[in-house]
Motif scaffolding. Structure first.
Motif, mmCIF file in Angstrom:
data_model
loop_
_atom_site.group_PDB
_atom_site.id
_atom_site.type_symbol
_atom_site.label_atom_id
_atom_site.label_comp_id
_atom_site.label_asym_id
_atom_site.label_seq_id
_atom_site.Cartn_x
_atom_site.Cartn_y
_atom_site.Cartn_z
ATOM 1 N N GLN A 255 0.830 -1.203 0.000
ATOM 2 C CA GLN A 255 0.000 0.000 0.000
ATOM 3 C C GLN A 255 0.870 1.260 0.000
ATOM 4 O OE1 GLN A 255 -2.367 0.498 3.536
ATOM 5 N NE2 GLN A 255 -3.755 1.953 2.573
ATOM 6 N N ILE A 256 1.876 1.269 0.868
ATOM 7 C CA ILE A 256 2.772 2.419 0.948
ATOM 8 C C ILE A 256 3.627 2.527 -0.312
ATOM 9 C CG2 ILE A 256 4.717 3.414 2.214
ATOM 10 C CD1 ILE A 256 3.597 2.100 4.732
ATOM 11 N N MET A 257 4.122 1.389 -0.791
ATOM 12 C CA MET A 257 4.950 1.388 -1.993
ATOM 13 C C MET A 257 4.191 1.950 -3.192
ATOM 14 S SD MET A 257 6.771 -1.829 -3.974
ATOM 15 C CE MET A 257 5.179 -2.357 -4.642
ATOM 16 N N PHE A 258 2.946 1.544 -3.348
ATOM 17 C CA PHE A 258 2.138 2.027 -4.466
ATOM 18 C C PHE A 258 1.872 3.524 -4.339
ATOM 19 C CE2 PHE A 258 -2.027 2.773 -6.524
ATOM 20 C CZ PHE A 258 -1.699 2.391 -7.815
ATOM 21 N N ALA A 259 1.582 3.975 -3.125
ATOM 22 C CA ALA A 259 1.316 5.396 -2.898
ATOM 23 C C ALA A 259 2.542 6.240 -3.245
ATOM 24 C CB ALA A 259 0.904 5.627 -1.449
ATOM 25 N N GLU A 260 3.729 5.766 -2.846
ATOM 26 C CA GLU A 260 4.969 6.489 -3.133
ATOM 27 C C GLU A 260 5.282 6.461 -4.625
ATOM 28 O OE1 GLU A 260 8.390 8.516 -1.264
ATOM 29 O OE2 GLU A 260 6.336 8.038 -0.724
ATOM 30 N N PHE A 261 5.010 5.343 -5.274
ATOM 31 C CA PHE A 261 5.231 5.211 -6.715
ATOM 32 C C PHE A 261 4.372 6.212 -7.479
ATOM 33 C CE2 PHE A 261 4.243 3.440 -10.875
ATOM 34 C CZ PHE A 261 5.491 3.054 -11.346
ATOM 35 N N ILE A 262 3.093 6.301 -7.112
ATOM 36 C CA ILE A 262 2.176 7.231 -7.784
ATOM 37 C C ILE A 262 2.581 8.669 -7.525
ATOM 38 C CG2 ILE A 262 -0.203 8.070 -7.849
ATOM 39 C CD1 ILE A 262 0.238 5.369 -9.223
ATOM 40 N N ALA A 263 3.007 8.947 -6.293
ATOM 41 C CA ALA A 263 3.391 10.313 -5.948
ATOM 42 C C ALA A 263 4.594 10.790 -6.767
ATOM 43 C CB ALA A 263 3.709 10.402 -4.452
#
Length: 227
Positions: free
Chosen positions: A6-14
């Motif tokens: 969840q955190i990895m995806f959020a950081e990737f999108i950001a």
């Protein structure tokens, strides 16, 4: 594991579409892929470590305007040096000193450009929400997400480098760095001076001076190449 992805995806999108992606594309005109990977990976780990463990400490100790001005200087420096002729770049790549410190140069450039960016704020937010007991998970997830997004920019840069005519990627790199440098300079001056008109006037003057310097550098490099 769910929290990690969840955190990895959020950081990737950001990070997608961020200036550091374009910066890495520009860096491919000057450094080898190994040096960029090493410098970027270390910078990502350090930045996210600071964000997760220290929270807003870095932002409170270092004025935002100073961070912006340092970043602007780094961008403009790389814009100017991107104008060097291909022969000069090959000679520099073969130089032992440049080869040794190339990852450090990439690290410093990426670190300054990304410091205080939205991806670091995202890491700070996750770190505050999850607490110190989840700090390692947050740190690793943020680092993987950020690095994965930036590696895409780097690969695009190398693909363009192999397909483009000689010297064209250097010119694109110069434009990318120059635009980021001027914009970031204005942001820093606006934060420092608090006067929009004055910040704009100083930025315009700096841009003109920088343009003259770039023209001189380009002429000297072409003269050296043709001699």
């Amino acid at each position: 594991m769910v929290l990690f992805f969840q955190i990895m995806f959020a950081e990737f999108i950001a990070e997608m579409g961020d200036k550091t992606q374009l910066m890495l594309i520009a860096l491919t005109s000057r450094f080898k892929i190994r040096d960029i990977i090493i410098g970027t990976a270390v910078a990502v780990l350090v930045l996210n470590g600071l964000a997760v463990l220290a929270g807003g400490l870095v932002g409170s100790l270092i004025p935002t305007w100073l961070i912006r001005l340092i970043a602007a200087g780094a961008f403009l420096f790389f814009a100017a040096t991107s104008l060097k002729a291909e022969d000069d770049e090959e000679e520099e790549a073969d130089a032992k000193g440049n080869f040794r410190f190339a990852p450090l140069t990439v690290f410093c450039t990426f670190f300054v450009a990304e410091l205080g960016d939205k991806t670091q704020l995202t890491a700070m937010t996750f770190g505050a929400n999850e607490g110190l007991d989840k700090a390692l998970t947050v740190w690793l997830a943020c680092s993987v997400g950020l690095f994965a997004a930036d590696i895409i920019g780097m690969l695009i840069g190398y693909l363009l480098k192999s397909k483009m005519p000689e010297g064209l990627l250097n010119m694109i790199a110069m434009v990318i760095f120059a635009v980021f440098g001027i914009v970031t300079l204005r942001e820093g001056l606006l934060l420092l001076l608090g006067d929009k008109a004055m910040a704009t006037d100083i930025t315009v003057i700096a841009a003109i001076i920088f343009a003259v310097i770039c023209v001189l550098i380009y002429r000297l490099s072409r003269r050296k190449k043709n001699s």
